[in-house]
Scaffold this motif. Sequence first.
Motif, short mmCIF file in Angstrom:
data_model
loop_
_atom_site.label_atom_id
_atom_site.label_comp_id
_atom_site.label_asym_id
_atom_site.label_seq_id
_atom_site.Cartn_x
_atom_site.Cartn_y
_atom_site.Cartn_z
N ASN A 38 37.44 33.35 29.59
CA ASN A 38 37.46 34.67 29.36
C ASN A 38 36.63 35.45 28.72
N ILE A 39 36.66 37.07 28.78
CA ILE A 39 36.57 37.94 27.42
C ILE A 39 37.97 38.95 27.24
N PHE A 40 37.96 38.96 26.02
CA PHE A 40 38.80 39.19 25.45
C PHE A 40 38.48 40.48 24.82
N VAL A 41 39.30 42.09 25.36
CA VAL A 41 39.05 43.77 25.62
C VAL A 41 39.82 43.88 23.77
N CYS A 42 39.27 44.20 22.45
CA CYS A 42 39.95 43.96 21.66
C CYS A 42 40.07 45.78 22.17
N ILE A 43 41.44 46.04 22.07
CA ILE A 43 42.06 47.89 22.05
C ILE A 43 43.23 48.39 21.07
N LYS A 44 42.12 49.34 20.68
CA LYS A 44 43.06 49.42 19.20
C LYS A 44 44.66 50.69 20.02
N GLY A 45 45.78 49.97 19.60
CA GLY A 45 47.26 50.75 20.87
C GLY A 45 47.18 52.24 19.19
N ASN A 84 34.20 53.02 23.47
CA ASN A 84 35.59 52.94 24.03
C ASN A 84 36.02 51.67 24.80
N SER A 85 36.97 50.54 24.18
CA SER A 85 37.06 49.81 24.39
C SER A 85 38.29 50.21 25.56
N ARG A 86 38.53 51.05 25.92
CA ARG A 86 39.66 50.87 27.15
C ARG A 86 39.29 51.61 28.03
N GLU A 151 56.04 47.07 35.23
CA GLU A 151 56.11 47.58 33.37
C GLU A 151 55.74 48.68 33.55
N ARG A 152 55.29 49.74 33.64
CA ARG A 152 55.46 50.91 33.75
C ARG A 152 54.73 51.31 34.87
N THR A 153 54.90 53.08 34.54
CA THR A 153 54.76 53.78 35.90
C THR A 153 53.10 53.77 36.66
N THR A 154 52.29 53.76 35.91
CA THR A 154 50.72 53.32 36.30
C THR A 154 50.13 52.32 35.33
N PRO A 155 50.14 51.24 35.30
CA PRO A 155 48.79 50.08 35.38
C PRO A 155 48.36 49.74 34.30
N GLU A 156 48.34 48.92 33.35
CA GLU A 156 46.96 49.39 32.73
C GLU A 156 45.86 48.84 33.44
N SER A 157 44.87 49.40 32.86
CA SER A 157 43.28 49.97 34.17
C SER A 157 43.12 48.02 34.86
N TYR A 185 45.08 60.33 30.31
CA TYR A 185 44.73 60.27 28.68
C TYR A 185 44.27 59.38 28.14
N LEU A 186 45.03 57.22 28.63
CA LEU A 186 44.74 55.88 28.29
C LEU A 186 43.24 55.22 28.96
N GLN A 187 43.05 56.34 30.46
CA GLN A 187 42.01 56.01 31.19
C GLN A 187 42.43 54.54 31.38
N ARG A 188 43.24 54.81 31.89
CA ARG A 188 44.19 53.14 32.55
C ARG A 188 43.42 54.17 34.35
N THR A 189 43.11 55.16 34.72
CA THR A 189 42.38 55.41 36.26
C THR A 189 41.38 55.43 36.36
N ALA A 190 40.48 55.28 35.30
CA ALA A 190 38.94 55.90 35.02
C ALA A 190 38.29 55.57 35.85
N ALA A 191 38.40 54.27 36.61
CA ALA A 191 37.09 53.35 37.15
C ALA A 191 37.51 53.75 38.64
N CYS A 192 39.01 54.52 39.17
CA CYS A 192 39.27 54.69 40.62
C CYS A 192 39.13 56.06 40.76
N GLU A 193 38.07 56.25 42.56
CA GLU A 193 37.95 56.59 43.20
C GLU A 193 38.87 57.38 43.97
N PHE A 194 39.26 58.22 43.75
CA PHE A 194 40.42 59.26 43.89
C PHE A 194 40.17 60.00 45.33
N ASP A 195 40.82 60.60 46.65
CA ASP A 195 40.21 60.53 48.41
C ASP A 195 41.70 61.56 47.95
N VAL A 196 42.55 61.83 47.17
CA VAL A 196 43.15 63.28 47.44
C VAL A 196 43.81 63.42 45.40
#
Length: 297
Positions: A38-45, A84-86, A151-157, A185-196
């Motif tokens: 695996n790749i480990f993505v280091c995120i500063k929380g 930006n690792s997120r 676990e949360r309203t919108t999951p991690e990316s 704000y935390l870019q969890r949805t950054a790579a999602c292509e929304f239609d609406v």
Amino acid sequence: MPIVFQDLLQGVEVTGALGLKQTVTGLHYDSRQIQPGNIFVCIKGYRTDGHLFIQDALSRGAVGLVVEKDINIKPQVSIARVKNSRQAMALMAANFFDHPSRKLTLIGVTGTNGKTTTTHLIDAVLAGKGEHTGIIGTIYNKIGDQRLPVERTTPESLDLQSILAQMNTSKVRTVSMEASSHALYLQRTAACEFDVGVFTNLTQDHLDFHRDMNEYLAAKMLLFEGLGKERVKKRPCYAVVNNDDRAAERIKKCTNVPVITCGINEQADVRAEDVRLNSDGSSFTVSYKEGNFSVCT
């Protein structure tokens, strides 16, 4: 599915790199979940920093790292330094799962109140038409008739892209997703292509996370600012905005896609009129330019 590290980084702004020809088996942001290859993505929380857990990730079999700062690691492993690792993780996750949102109709719902109700109403209407649907939200995630814990309203990316990929595999056609201000704000949805994109309302909340109401609104606006940008799908996308809310004008101005307004008290494209509430439910008339119809709940 094995993939070359540099292919995983497609679209990511990389500021420094070493050994990107490495074949990898996946990625994760939690060192405890790392699997060999695996790749480990280091995120500063806000509570800790993923960079502190690099050695733990390596001991579990990580072969590469995504970092935001210079590190000194022996033995050497594949490394990509990013701004930006997120954001990087969101793009990498989408690449790893082959951009599942591009194969779905994705409806994002944001607002202080009503996200859960709205996503479930959308789902009920579409399921009632016979569509195979999915929900990503606060109470549970749903893939067809299967309900999954959350676990949360919108999951991690990474988790979000994995769920969307599962929905593709399960032949889901349309997904209704709650998009929280934290997730945007935390870019969890950054790579999602929304239609609406749907905006319900804005009231005072989450000021333990956002500095003020302007920052809170700005986070919500990210959903609408992103509509239509770098779009791959051929069909059009649009925004649905509650015109009764004071923030509606700013939401409408920030997006470059067509806007459909809805409301009760203000002029809107779609209005609820003759609203009646009683112990058995509610009834109202939906009025729009092509006519009207009655609804009872």
